[in-house]
Scaffold this motif. Structure first.
Motif, PDB file in Angstrom:
ATOM      1  N   LYS A  41       0.902  -1.177  -0.123  1.00  0.00           N
ATOM      2  CA  LYS A  41       0.039  -0.006   0.029  1.00  0.00           C
ATOM      3  C   LYS A  41       0.862   1.379  -0.120  1.00  0.00           C
ATOM      4  O   LYS A  41       1.860   1.334   0.846  1.00  0.00           O
ATOM      5  CB  LYS A  41      -0.886  -0.005   1.334  1.00  0.00           C
ATOM      6  CG  LYS A  41      -2.134  -0.909   1.022  1.00  0.00           C
ATOM      7  CD  LYS A  41      -2.911  -1.227   2.136  1.00  0.00           C
ATOM      8  CE  LYS A  41      -3.815  -2.173   1.625  1.00  0.00           C
ATOM      9  NZ  LYS A  41      -4.654  -2.883   3.010  1.00  0.00           N
ATOM     10  N   ILE A  42       0.525   2.195  -0.950  1.00  0.00           N
ATOM     11  CA  ILE A  42       1.477   3.334  -1.214  1.00  0.00           C
ATOM     12  C   ILE A  42       0.576   4.525  -1.091  1.00  0.00           C
ATOM     13  O   ILE A  42      -0.276   4.368  -1.758  1.00  0.00           O
ATOM     14  CB  ILE A  42       2.134   3.229  -2.437  1.00  0.00           C
ATOM     15  CG1 ILE A  42       3.146   1.905  -2.395  1.00  0.00           C
ATOM     16  CG2 ILE A  42       2.954   4.611  -2.834  1.00  0.00           C
ATOM     17  CD1 ILE A  42       3.897   1.424  -3.663  1.00  0.00           C
ATOM     18  N   VAL A  43       0.959   5.691  -0.372  1.00  0.00           N
ATOM     19  CA  VAL A  43       0.305   6.833  -0.643  1.00  0.00           C
ATOM     20  C   VAL A  43       1.227   7.685  -1.737  1.00  0.00           C
ATOM     21  O   VAL A  43       2.069   7.945  -1.622  1.00  0.00           O
ATOM     22  CB  VAL A  43       0.037   7.607   0.663  1.00  0.00           C
ATOM     23  CG1 VAL A  43       1.630   7.720   1.560  1.00  0.00           C
ATOM     24  CG2 VAL A  43      -0.672   8.922   0.393  1.00  0.00           C
ATOM     25  N   LEU A  44       0.196   8.280  -2.341  1.00  0.00           N
ATOM     26  CA  LEU A  44       0.621   9.413  -3.748  1.00  0.00           C
ATOM     27  C   LEU A  44       0.063  10.561  -3.254  1.00  0.00           C
ATOM     28  O   LEU A  44      -0.993  10.708  -3.091  1.00  0.00           O
ATOM     29  CB  LEU A  44       0.234   8.950  -5.012  1.00  0.00           C
ATOM     30  CG  LEU A  44       0.756   7.578  -5.532  1.00  0.00           C
ATOM     31  CD1 LEU A  44       0.236   7.078  -6.889  1.00  0.00           C
ATOM     32  CD2 LEU A  44       2.456   7.571  -5.870  1.00  0.00           C
ATOM     33  N   ILE A  45       0.889  11.712  -3.263  1.00  0.00           N
ATOM     34  CA  ILE A  45       0.399  13.012  -3.326  1.00  0.00           C
ATOM     35  C   ILE A  45       1.315  13.760  -4.236  1.00  0.00           C
ATOM     36  O   ILE A  45       2.627  13.540  -4.388  1.00  0.00           O
ATOM     37  CB  ILE A  45       0.758  13.477  -1.813  1.00  0.00           C
ATOM     38  CG1 ILE A  45      -0.183  14.718  -1.636  1.00  0.00           C
ATOM     39  CG2 ILE A  45       2.041  13.433  -1.416  1.00  0.00           C
ATOM     40  CD1 ILE A  45      -0.419  15.342  -0.125  1.00  0.00           C
TER      41      ILE A  45
END
Lengths: 406, 406, 406
Positions: A65-69
């Motif tokens: 699980k990866i958060v992109l911003i």
């Protein structure tokens, strides 16, 4: 209301259902077998660039699980689990430029380095600052999409070294379609490169409505650099099956092979082939490379498919069409692509593949002659993976999910 | 808004929740315990005959996925998994008479023998032809339904040797109802033959609205051939429970037992009993046989229930009503069956059974005196299964899911 | 349509995803670690009193299914599984006063003792009567709710010894809200007592719209009797984070701290504090006790939260507000509570907590300074549980789910 069938029981021989026939597992290709959630050490497209804004967003890639911003125009990626209590950072937001804060207690991480810059609810002198670093991922943007590198601590190679060569440096217009799909990414990739199914499964696709397809081909697989190519030795347009009868994909309303222009693998007779395309069409129109990239060369454009592993049961289908040219010359491609290619090719045609990838259930599997394309693809994956494993060991690194783990 | 209960805590003794009382497992009947997905070596009804056409259809039986298709009037059954890549053949269709083709690459199997006749996309001379045989199942049609034999390689017995005897050779009209249900098939069968529950659970069924039922019976179980019968020794129409009071199923609007005609187990006083029925009503009106077939003899018809194992958690309820006779005599049965028996008996009455089968959760279980019917059924199943196991061993065959597997 | 990003790959360091940082498990607190489905030996509220009538109803508490029924005004609780075939008694009903009967075969249990009084379908002299006893639970009613004691065979303590002291003997009006929620009860309890999150997570709650909150506090935890209290040593209303900037919960429309009246932990300046509340506000406004009861003392009322374990993945949130007083004085509380407190406090504010409890995923966890409140709560739970374990062993009893079981 019932009606009696007076027949006696048919005399057919009953076969016992037991062990399934054929290859029981993929242990001949241990790296491939271990790669249920994908191969590490590659760049993968995960979403459209336009989807990533200052509002954080979670994606799953290779089971992570990866958060992109997006911050000040640049996209950043971090592991999407606050180390404090396991809350996804993607549920939080930005309290300071260049950072992301967990929604629960305001743990604030530097987007570029992953360093814990502040734990807001513990004040400016919180002793935990500087003691926690959140894993980050390298990110870049290409072809209107965000690409993330998932590795094992090694330096990421330049993405240009992994993209299809003709997409680097040539002017191109591209259209793309990203679609979450069920099924393991390997079934999707094997389906994409599979020599056999197109002529049977896709015979009813609207995309083929006016174009005949052969019944079967003689084919061989050739490796050139990072790619293996499918070379059509001979095509058979109809066939007579012993004890069954004739079978053909042809019909009066379908264009016949000799005059066929737009037919797969038959592009050399085309009048105005773009030089970029001409350079790609030898030795074969269909090729595949790691970590699961398909390239099909059509007379007027090239079609790519990226099979992006989400987890062991899901993948992201990324279809890309590229037309090589500039300015006014590209307008017809735009018009054609937006008008019906997108729907017909990516949608209806590719929907048949989607269906098969969902219902494929292998191993066990009993392969046949045209599956040589699959075997060669698995061998490519295995060889390239073994090379990478050696490189990693030389650097003192170890891959997550290496074969011996399974 | 709350209100205080001024009472002190009640003085009831608290019992600790620990190990459940009674029998902890079914290891006394190892074959029965192992038969969670059903007993092999029997014919099972799986669907209405009218449901099977030239369009293939998947059913699950004893945990096995099977494709059914009708070709030139005859129904065929094959294992529903193409050995190539595991795709269900039921997603495909017919390309040649007498065959079925996998939708993916056109592998084409002979319906009668399972032999691979062609791999279309590998041409007429494909070397794989003749090297692959798909498991087939013996199929027949009876009572308006399709029946499939699931065994372990032995020859299937004639279905007539397994059907209730009176259904073979006698003219009969039958009405039936097939309904997929939740719960293990053994709970359904035990519920069907259970002596105790009818008088309590079904006391509120509309079917019993005008007919009284006893509170309890004295019963014994007798084996005759393939069947075990429930013999009512004595019926008690009301009872006075010590410390509790009187309890009865009777009411002024229900017919009283002495003048009762249509009452279960009390058919000998009926005026015009059909000879087929009369032959069945001794020694008891309720009987059961392998692999889970219930027979209830009513004065004017016989009701059957087949509990068909789908998998360990689901079964197919097959209710059949048969009236024995010909021509004009059968019309009233049709009218009555279609008019309300189907809804009232199969539907509402049987819906109470369905409810109990869903919520039963055993073992552990603490049996009581009327469960002698269950114990005798389990013993029948165990004895018959042990005989079959010996026969298989003598033939050098081995059963899937035999007790030692579990 | 894609657009090339001409940037080269960012030079951020890639970190390998491997073992998560921090504490890997809760083995420092073995009783607490083992208490995934709750602590045994306590009274728990399970439903509103008004919900329990003569129609039986199932609840799940500490993973156990329990049937509740009201008979002649008194609530009774039994294990909700008939020992015969595992059918829930809650699907049945009453055939005789003071009993409950299983719907399947009419097994009839005494509500007070659990004794099998009759097996209706086996007649009045059924030999099984008196040989089967169904486990019962002690039940009582308080604060408009039904409370059940789950233990290990020991005598239940009076519920008054477990309720917050000020709720015993003082006149109070209470409002309550019961809501089934996802997530382990320990996350809910830790969230409730957590010192850190309120000032960050709840900064956006409407409840705090006009009231400033500090950025961080200096706090210590003090045990008094059954409770541990959070003592605010110092509050910081804004902070300047090195390298990031200033951060504050204040705004021009929020009341400033010096003149703050209703602010948490700042009640001593309030004009007319109720004597019951005044007695509770020292040494701290927030306290917690076993088996997971939170108490927050506000100037005009006290708020309680009971985190009732349903199973390892679900809990029942029970929020209670109590105003101490009688007659006319209580009317404003009713009006305020019904008018908006119920919605605003229990609903919106508490909804943020609900969100975090759902997404918390620990251990592993990397705790920080304000988590001293969590550590002290876990220590309290551990110490009290160890005392109980000793008492049980002295009585020759053994706890279900004791640490060594896991």
């Amino acid at each position: 209301m019932g009606e009696e069938s007076g027949d006696s029981t048919p005399r057919r021989r009953h076969s016992r259902a037991g062990k399934l026939p054929g290859r029981q597992d993929w242990s001949s290709w241990p790296h491939y077998q271990a790669a249920a959630t994908g191969f590490r050490g590659y760049w993968y497209p995960v979403t459209y660039s336009s989807q990533i804004t200052t509002k954080p967003r979670q994606v799953t890639l290779l089971g992570e699980k990866i958060v992109l911003i997006r911050d000040n125009g640049t996209v950043f990626a971090l592991k999407d689990r606050c180390p404090h209590r396991g809350v996804p950072l993607s549920e939080g937001n930005q309290q300071f430029p260049g950072t992301i804060s967990c929604p629960y207690h305001g743990w604030t991480f530097d987007l570029a380095t992953g360093e814990l810059k502040a734990a807001i609810t513990d004040g400016p002198a919180s002793p935990i600052c500087g003691k926690v670093t959140q894993p980050t991922y390298e990110v870049t943007e290409r072809l209107g999409m965000v690409w993330v590198f998932v590795g094992d601590g090694e330096d990421a190679p330049p993405i240009d070294s992994q993209l299809p060569e003709e997409l680097v440096g040539n002017a191109a217009v591209v259209g793309s379609r990203m679609q979450p799909r069920a099924g393991n990414w390997r079934f999707a990739c094997e389906n994409g490169y599979d020599e056999g199914h197109a002529k049977y499964l896709h015979r009813t696709a609207l995309w083929r409505l006016f174009k005949a397809m052969p019944v079967w081909n003689e084919t061989r697989i050739v490796r050139r650099g990072r790619w293996i190519y499918r070379v059509q030795e001979k095509q058979y347009w109809d066939a007579d099956f012993p004890g069954l009868g004739k079978w053909s994909n042809q019909a009066w309303y379908k264009m016949k092979p000799p005059t066929e222009v737009g037919n797969i693998g038959n592009t050399t007779t085309h009048r105005k082939v773009n030089p970029v395309i001409a350079a790609q069409e030898f030795p074969g129109f269909a090729s595949v490379s790691m970590p699961g990239v398909l390239r099909i060369v059509y007379p007027t454009f090239i079609h790519y498919e990226f099979y992006v592993p989400v987890d062991a049961d899901r993948h992201l289908y990324v279809g890309v069409m590229a037309s090589f040219g500039k300015g006014v010359k590209t307008w017809p491609f735009y018009a054609k692509y937006l008008g019906f290619v997108r729907w017909l090719f990516h949608g209806q045609f590719s929907g048949q593949d989607r269906w098969m990838v969902e219902v494929t259930d292998a191993p066990p599997e009993r392969l046949y002659r045209p599956d040589d394309s699959l075997l060669k693809w698995r061998k490519l994956a295995e060889d390239v993976s073994e090379e990478r494993a050696k490189r990693l060991r030389a650097e003192g690194l170890e891959s997550v999910g290496r074969p011996t783990d399974n």
